[in-house]
Write a protein that holds these residues in place. Structure first.
Motif, mmCIF file in Angstrom:
data_model
loop_
_atom_site.group_PDB
_atom_site.id
_atom_site.type_symbol
_atom_site.label_atom_id
_atom_site.label_comp_id
_atom_site.label_asym_id
_atom_site.label_seq_id
_atom_site.Cartn_x
_atom_site.Cartn_y
_atom_site.Cartn_z
ATOM 1 N N MET A 1 52.352 -69.819 6.957
ATOM 2 C CA MET A 1 51.221 -69.714 7.838
ATOM 3 C C MET A 1 50.128 -68.826 7.238
ATOM 4 S SD MET A 1 50.822 -67.990 11.516
ATOM 5 C CE MET A 1 49.988 -66.567 10.970
ATOM 6 N N VAL A 2 50.508 -67.753 6.588
ATOM 7 C CA VAL A 2 49.526 -66.821 6.033
ATOM 8 C C VAL A 2 48.703 -67.494 4.939
ATOM 9 C CG1 VAL A 2 49.250 -64.625 4.811
ATOM 10 C CG2 VAL A 2 50.921 -64.824 6.633
ATOM 11 N N ASP A 3 49.319 -68.425 4.223
ATOM 12 C CA ASP A 3 48.597 -69.113 3.150
ATOM 13 C C ASP A 3 47.433 -69.949 3.675
ATOM 14 O OD1 ASP A 3 50.245 -68.033 1.240
ATOM 15 O OD2 ASP A 3 51.645 -69.714 1.302
ATOM 16 N N THR A 4 47.467 -70.328 4.946
ATOM 17 C CA THR A 4 46.394 -71.151 5.507
ATOM 18 C C THR A 4 45.233 -70.308 6.045
ATOM 19 O OG1 THR A 4 47.419 -71.222 7.690
ATOM 20 C CG2 THR A 4 48.014 -72.974 6.147
ATOM 21 N N LEU A 5 45.417 -68.999 6.160
ATOM 22 C CA LEU A 5 44.365 -68.123 6.669
ATOM 23 C C LEU A 5 43.332 -67.814 5.592
ATOM 24 C CD1 LEU A 5 46.590 -65.542 8.557
ATOM 25 C CD2 LEU A 5 45.303 -67.412 9.562
ATOM 26 N N ASP A 6 42.101 -67.575 6.021
ATOM 27 C CA ASP A 6 41.047 -67.153 5.098
ATOM 28 C C ASP A 6 41.095 -65.633 4.995
ATOM 29 O OD1 ASP A 6 38.825 -66.853 3.486
ATOM 30 O OD2 ASP A 6 37.408 -67.045 5.152
ATOM 31 N N LEU A 7 41.733 -65.132 3.966
ATOM 32 C CA LEU A 7 41.879 -63.698 3.777
ATOM 33 C C LEU A 7 41.044 -63.197 2.596
ATOM 34 C CD1 LEU A 7 45.710 -63.475 4.418
ATOM 35 C CD2 LEU A 7 43.866 -62.873 5.985
ATOM 36 N N SER A 8 39.944 -63.850 2.339
ATOM 37 C CA SER A 8 39.099 -63.458 1.211
ATOM 38 C C SER A 8 38.563 -62.039 1.368
ATOM 39 C CB SER A 8 37.952 -64.449 1.038
ATOM 40 O OG SER A 8 37.186 -64.518 2.224
ATOM 41 N N PHE A 9 38.348 -61.601 2.622
ATOM 42 C CA PHE A 9 37.849 -60.247 2.845
ATOM 43 C C PHE A 9 38.875 -59.202 2.419
ATOM 44 C CE2 PHE A 9 40.045 -61.484 6.659
ATOM 45 C CZ PHE A 9 40.739 -60.348 7.036
ATOM 46 N N VAL A 10 40.157 -59.537 2.512
ATOM 47 C CA VAL A 10 41.202 -58.612 2.073
ATOM 48 C C VAL A 10 41.190 -58.508 0.549
ATOM 49 C CG1 VAL A 10 43.701 -58.207 1.998
ATOM 50 C CG2 VAL A 10 42.645 -59.096 4.071
ATOM 51 N N LEU A 11 41.031 -59.628 -0.118
ATOM 52 C CA LEU A 11 41.010 -59.623 -1.576
ATOM 53 C C LEU A 11 39.801 -58.877 -2.108
ATOM 54 C CD1 LEU A 11 42.125 -63.299 -2.179
ATOM 55 C CD2 LEU A 11 43.489 -61.242 -2.478
ATOM 56 N N VAL A 12 38.660 -59.026 -1.464
ATOM 57 C CA VAL A 12 37.442 -58.349 -1.912
ATOM 58 C C VAL A 12 37.559 -56.846 -1.684
ATOM 59 C CG1 VAL A 12 34.976 -58.087 -1.471
ATOM 60 C CG2 VAL A 12 35.980 -60.352 -1.588
ATOM 61 N N ALA A 13 38.107 -56.443 -0.550
ATOM 62 C CA ALA A 13 38.223 -55.026 -0.224
ATOM 63 C C ALA A 13 39.182 -54.305 -1.160
ATOM 64 C CB ALA A 13 38.667 -54.862 1.219
ATOM 65 N N GLN A 14 40.158 -55.003 -1.715
ATOM 66 C CA GLN A 14 41.155 -54.387 -2.582
ATOM 67 C C GLN A 14 40.726 -54.328 -4.044
ATOM 68 O OE1 GLN A 14 44.111 -52.980 -1.742
ATOM 69 N NE2 GLN A 14 43.585 -53.261 0.389
ATOM 70 N N THR A 15 39.625 -54.950 -4.389
ATOM 71 C CA THR A 15 39.186 -55.011 -5.779
ATOM 72 C C THR A 15 38.244 -53.858 -6.087
ATOM 73 O OG1 THR A 15 39.302 -57.413 -5.659
ATOM 74 C CG2 THR A 15 38.108 -56.487 -7.512
ATOM 75 N N ARG A 16 38.536 -53.132 -7.144
ATOM 76 C CA ARG A 16 37.663 -52.025 -7.544
ATOM 77 C C ARG A 16 36.445 -52.575 -8.257
ATOM 78 N NH1 ARG A 16 40.394 -46.580 -9.154
ATOM 79 N NH2 ARG A 16 38.381 -46.460 -10.148
ATOM 80 N N PRO A 27 47.509 -57.953 -2.343
ATOM 81 C CA PRO A 27 47.006 -57.583 -1.023
ATOM 82 C C PRO A 27 47.460 -58.484 0.122
ATOM 83 C CG PRO A 27 45.185 -57.983 -2.563
ATOM 84 C CD PRO A 27 46.450 -58.209 -3.299
ATOM 85 N N ILE A 28 47.945 -59.673 -0.164
ATOM 86 C CA ILE A 28 48.398 -60.573 0.888
ATOM 87 C C ILE A 28 49.800 -60.182 1.377
ATOM 88 C CG2 ILE A 28 48.875 -62.996 1.456
ATOM 89 C CD1 ILE A 28 45.917 -62.352 0.998
ATOM 90 N N LEU A 29 50.571 -59.500 0.552
ATOM 91 C CA LEU A 29 51.937 -59.125 0.919
ATOM 92 C C LEU A 29 52.002 -58.297 2.205
ATOM 93 C CD1 LEU A 29 54.936 -59.159 0.258
ATOM 94 C CD2 LEU A 29 54.552 -57.169 -1.177
ATOM 95 N N PRO A 30 51.189 -57.260 2.391
ATOM 96 C CA PRO A 30 51.253 -56.529 3.667
ATOM 97 C C PRO A 30 50.916 -57.393 4.878
ATOM 98 C CG PRO A 30 50.062 -55.247 2.037
ATOM 99 C CD PRO A 30 50.299 -56.597 1.438
#
Length: 52
Positions: A1-16, A27-30
């Motif tokens: 189910m998590v793979d179908t969500l748009d979590l791009s904001f999580v990936l951007v926030a975790q990138t230095r 970042p998707i693991l939590p």
């Protein structure tokens, strides 16, 4: 189910911005652990840790 969500904001926030260092885990693991915890009725982080 998590793979179908748009979590791009999580990936951007975790990138230095300067490119140094790496995250301790993907970042998707939590997010997956949080969803798992709610699905099995474990809301405490310690309960989720013991269950995994």
């Amino acid at each position: 189910m998590v793979d179908t969500l748009d979590l791009s904001f999580v990936l951007v926030a975790q990138t230095r911005k300067d490119g140094r260092g790496k995250a301790a885990c993907h970042p998707i693991l939590p997010v997956r652990l949080l969803v798992y915890g709610y699905a099995v009725g474990k809301r405490s982080s310690r309960q989720v840790e013991r269950a995994t």
